[in-house]
Structures are given as structure tokens and as C-alpha cells.
Motif scaffolding. Structure first.
Motif, PDB file in Angstrom:
ATOM      1  N   UNK A  81       0.712  -1.236  -0.156  1.00 16.93           N
ATOM      2  CA  UNK A  81      -0.021   0.158   0.060  1.00 16.93           C
ATOM      3  C   UNK A  81       0.763   1.329   0.040  1.00 16.93           C
ATOM      4  N   UNK A  82       0.772   1.770  -0.962  1.00 21.64           N
ATOM      5  CA  UNK A  82       1.892   3.046  -1.338  1.00 21.64           C
ATOM      6  C   UNK A  82       0.646   4.346  -1.355  1.00 21.64           C
ATOM      7  N   UNK A  83       1.011   5.572  -1.386  1.00 24.38           N
ATOM      8  CA  UNK A  83       0.325   6.560  -1.459  1.00 24.38           C
ATOM      9  C   UNK A  83       0.896   7.739  -2.356  1.00 24.38           C
ATOM     10  N   UNK A  84       1.778   8.602  -1.785  1.00 26.06           N
ATOM     11  CA  UNK A  84       2.456   9.401  -2.721  1.00 26.06           C
ATOM     12  C   UNK A  84       3.862   9.180  -3.153  1.00 26.06           C
ATOM     13  N   UNK A  85       4.341   9.253  -4.113  1.00 25.62           N
ATOM     14  CA  UNK A  85       5.672   9.267  -4.662  1.00 25.62           C
ATOM     15  C   UNK A  85       6.331  10.402  -4.982  1.00 25.62           C
ATOM     16  N   UNK A  86       7.515  10.788  -3.955  1.00 28.90           N
ATOM     17  CA  UNK A  86       7.816  12.353  -4.510  1.00 28.90           C
ATOM     18  C   UNK A  86       9.048  12.593  -3.484  1.00 28.90           C
ATOM     19  N   UNK A 101       0.176  -4.219  -6.103  1.00 30.21           N
ATOM     20  CA  UNK A 101       0.737  -2.857  -5.813  1.00 30.21           C
ATOM     21  C   UNK A 101      -0.459  -1.916  -5.834  1.00 30.21           C
ATOM     22  N   UNK A 102      -0.744  -1.318  -4.818  1.00 31.85           N
ATOM     23  CA  UNK A 102      -1.547  -0.149  -4.659  1.00 31.85           C
ATOM     24  C   UNK A 102      -1.305   1.244  -4.153  1.00 31.85           C
ATOM     25  N   UNK A 103      -1.944   2.169  -5.057  1.00 33.16           N
ATOM     26  CA  UNK A 103      -1.520   3.700  -4.678  1.00 33.16           C
ATOM     27  C   UNK A 103      -2.847   4.388  -4.371  1.00 33.16           C
ATOM     28  N   UNK A 104      -2.984   4.894  -3.222  1.00 35.21           N
ATOM     29  CA  UNK A 104      -4.089   5.433  -2.782  1.00 35.21           C
ATOM     30  C   UNK A 104      -4.287   7.167  -3.187  1.00 35.21           C
ATOM     31  N   UNK A 105      -5.318   7.546  -3.291  1.00 38.99           N
ATOM     32  CA  UNK A 105      -5.666   8.804  -3.496  1.00 38.99           C
ATOM     33  C   UNK A 105      -5.523   9.528  -4.569  1.00 38.99           C
ATOM     34  N   UNK A 158       0.231  -1.517 -11.604  1.00 41.02           N
ATOM     35  CA  UNK A 158      -0.211  -1.258 -10.139  1.00 41.02           C
ATOM     36  C   UNK A 158      -1.822  -0.870 -10.209  1.00 41.02           C
ATOM     37  N   UNK A 159      -2.450  -0.842  -9.211  1.00 37.85           N
ATOM     38  CA  UNK A 159      -3.867  -0.153  -9.199  1.00 37.85           C
ATOM     39  C   UNK A 159      -3.574   1.268  -8.452  1.00 37.85           C
ATOM     40  N   UNK A 202     -11.276   1.575   0.675  1.00 38.51           N
ATOM     41  CA  UNK A 202     -12.078   2.232   1.885  1.00 38.51           C
ATOM     42  C   UNK A 202     -11.080   3.367   2.210  1.00 38.51           C
ATOM     43  N   UNK A 203     -11.642   4.540   2.055  1.00 41.52           N
ATOM     44  CA  UNK A 203     -10.832   5.686   2.881  1.00 41.52           C
ATOM     45  C   UNK A 203     -10.480   5.432   4.384  1.00 41.52           C
ATOM     46  N   UNK A 204      -9.298   5.536   4.670  1.00 43.22           N
ATOM     47  CA  UNK A 204      -8.631   5.259   6.130  1.00 43.22           C
ATOM     48  C   UNK A 204      -8.730   3.641   6.387  1.00 43.22           C
ATOM     49  N   UNK A 205      -9.010   3.014   5.376  1.00 45.64           N
ATOM     50  CA  UNK A 205      -9.313   1.341   5.671  1.00 45.64           C
ATOM     51  C   UNK A 205     -10.625   1.170   6.408  1.00 45.64           C
ATOM     52  N   UNK A 206     -11.537   2.229   6.448  1.00 47.11           N
ATOM     53  CA  UNK A 206     -12.574   2.080   7.790  1.00 47.11           C
ATOM     54  C   UNK A 206     -13.487   1.041   6.938  1.00 47.11           C
ATOM     55  N   UNK A 207     -13.763  -0.022   7.629  1.00 47.17           N
ATOM     56  CA  UNK A 207     -14.858  -0.991   7.080  1.00 47.17           C
ATOM     57  C   UNK A 207     -15.297  -1.713   7.909  1.00 47.17           C
TER      58      UNK A 207
END
Ligand SMILES: [Zn+2]
Length: 241
Positions: free
Chosen positions: A1-6, A60-64, A84-85, A166-171
Motif C-alpha cells: 500500500x503506497x500513497x504519494x511518490x515524491x 501494488x496499490x497507490x491510494x488517493x 499497479x492499481x 476504503x478511505x482510512x481502511x474503515x470498513x
């Protein structure tokens, strides 16, 4: 689980630990390949899992849907022969991470950017419209987050997204039922515990501090700390009406 790459000016730049530098991602993907593994989208991983062919694959997942995905992550994924997704927020396209109140502002891809990523072979999924935790929403609002975001992604890419994140993994059970009813095939969570399954996929956070030893440890602990996703459930590709 990735988010930003910078690139990171300083560690204080990243209070939510959502940023991995391009150099670090490059090394992480290189490590995967040297271990005989290949990064793929979550949809591809599940299809392979259902067919008993998932050995050697890593989802591989990239959120947001950060704009930096196209600039920094996509070229590295291509160089390492991975896909990736990408889970985007159709209500915030071209805006920024307004939900991270303390964090530095990070621009999000606009519709054209999302379309370009889809055209480059990235699986586009929905992360809801506005990055709101689904358990906080009433039935009507939750259904809108799920259905309208799905419709908007379809309008951008031409394909209705199979995956939700799910945002914040809230489920909880209510959210799983709603995601299924909205027509999605699967959904990503973080640590869903007893809810683990096709609609609550467990994921491991990967960050800037994850060099080879920490990644190896995470890979070792993942099946111990989280339940495996049952294969029988992924075979059933039937979608609710
Ligand atoms: Zn998110």
C-alpha cells in the motif's frame, strides 16, 4: 500500500508517512524483481489467485490518485516491468489532499491525468468521491460515494472500476454489503481482521523507511498478522445485480 511518490525535503514534510521518494521506490521495485516477484494490479492479482497462479505476484496499490503518481511512480513501474492499481477520488480531481489537515498540500490528478494512467495500463479503482470514512455516513450518503464515484471513473476511463478502496481502511459488514451492492468486484482495506475476504483485502503499508530488511520482515509477518484471503471467494466472480 503506497500513497504519494515524491522527493522529500525533510522528514517533517510528511507527517502522515504517506510519501516514498522515487529513489526508494526504485530500490523497492528492484528488490522485488531480484526476489523473482512482479508487482501487478489488485485486479490482476485476484484473477491469478482465483486461478491458482498468483505465486510470484505482488499486488501494488497507490491510494488517493496523487499527481506525482504519473510523474514519478509510473515511469519506475514501467522500468521494472510492473503494473499497479490507482485508487482515485472523482469528487476531488485536480484538487489536493484536503482531508489531511496537517499535511503538506499534494495535488491530485485531474480527469485527463487519470485517463492517461489508465491508458498506460494502470488499473483505476475508486476511493470514493471525497475521501470520507464510510462508517461515518448514512446509507444514502454512503451509496452516493460508492455509486457516483464508480460512474465518474467509468465516464473518465470508459471502464467501470472493479475495485474500491476504503478511505482510512474503515470498513465493517455494512460497508462491505454496500460496496458489493454498488457493483464492485473487490475492495481494499488495511487490517480487516475477521472481515478479510474479496471485499476487505488486507494490505501492508510501505514507506520511505522500508529498505530490504524491513520489507523482508513485513513480507514474513504479513501472513501471520493478517488472515489469508480464501481462494474459493475469489473464484466466485458473480456480481450482484
Ligand atoms: Zn486515502
Amino acid at each position: 500500500m503506497y500513497h504519494s511518490v515524491a522527493p522529500l525535503a525533510s522528514p517533517g514534510d510528511d507527517p502522515y508517512l504517506v510519501t516514498v521518494t522515487p529513489a526508494r521506490l526504485d530500490r523497492q521495485l528492484g528488490l522485488l524483481r531480484r526476489c523473482g516477484l512482479r508487482g501487478v494490479s489488485v485486479g490482476e492479482l485476484l484473477a491469478a489467485h482465483a486461478a491458482g497462479r498468483s505465486a510470484g505476484l505482488v499486488g501494488l496499490s497507490f491510494d488517493d490518485g496523487y499527481a506525482d503518481f504519473a510523474e514519478h511512480a509510473l515511469p519506475l513501474l514501467r522500468r521494472h516491468g510492473c503494473t499497479a492499481s490507482l485508487y482515485v477520488l472523482p469528487g476531488l480531481l485536480g484538487a489536493d489532499n484536503v482531508w489531511d489537515v496537517r499535511g503538506p498540500r499534494k495535488p491530485l490528478l485531474d480527469a485527463e491525468g487519470v485517463r492517461a494512467c489508465a491508458g498506460a495500463g494502470v488499473e483505476i479503482g475508486s476511493h470514493g468521491l471525497f475521501h470520507r470514512a464510510l462508517p461515518d455516513l448514512d446509507e444514502e450518503e454512503m451509496a452516493r460515494e460508492l455509486r457516483e464515484s464508480r460512474e465518474r471513473v467509468r465516464a473518465i476511463t470508459g471502464v467501470a472500476p472493479a475495485g474500491f478502496c476504503y478511505p482510512y481502511g474503515a470498513v465493517g459488514p455494512r460497508e462491505i454489503a454496500a460496496v458489493r451492492a454498488a457493483g464492485y468486484h473487490h475492495a481494499c482495506a488495511i487490517d480487516p481482521g475477521p472481515l478479510t475476504g474479496r471485499y476487505a483485502l488486507p494490505r501492508v503499508h510501505v514507506g520511505e523507511r522500508d529498505g530490504a530488511p524491513r520489507l523482508a520482515l513485513k513480507a514474513l509477518l504479513h501472513p501471520i498478522r493478517r488472515r489469508p484471503v480464501p481462494r474459493a471467494e475469489t473464484v466466485d466472480a458473480g456480481r450482484p445485480a
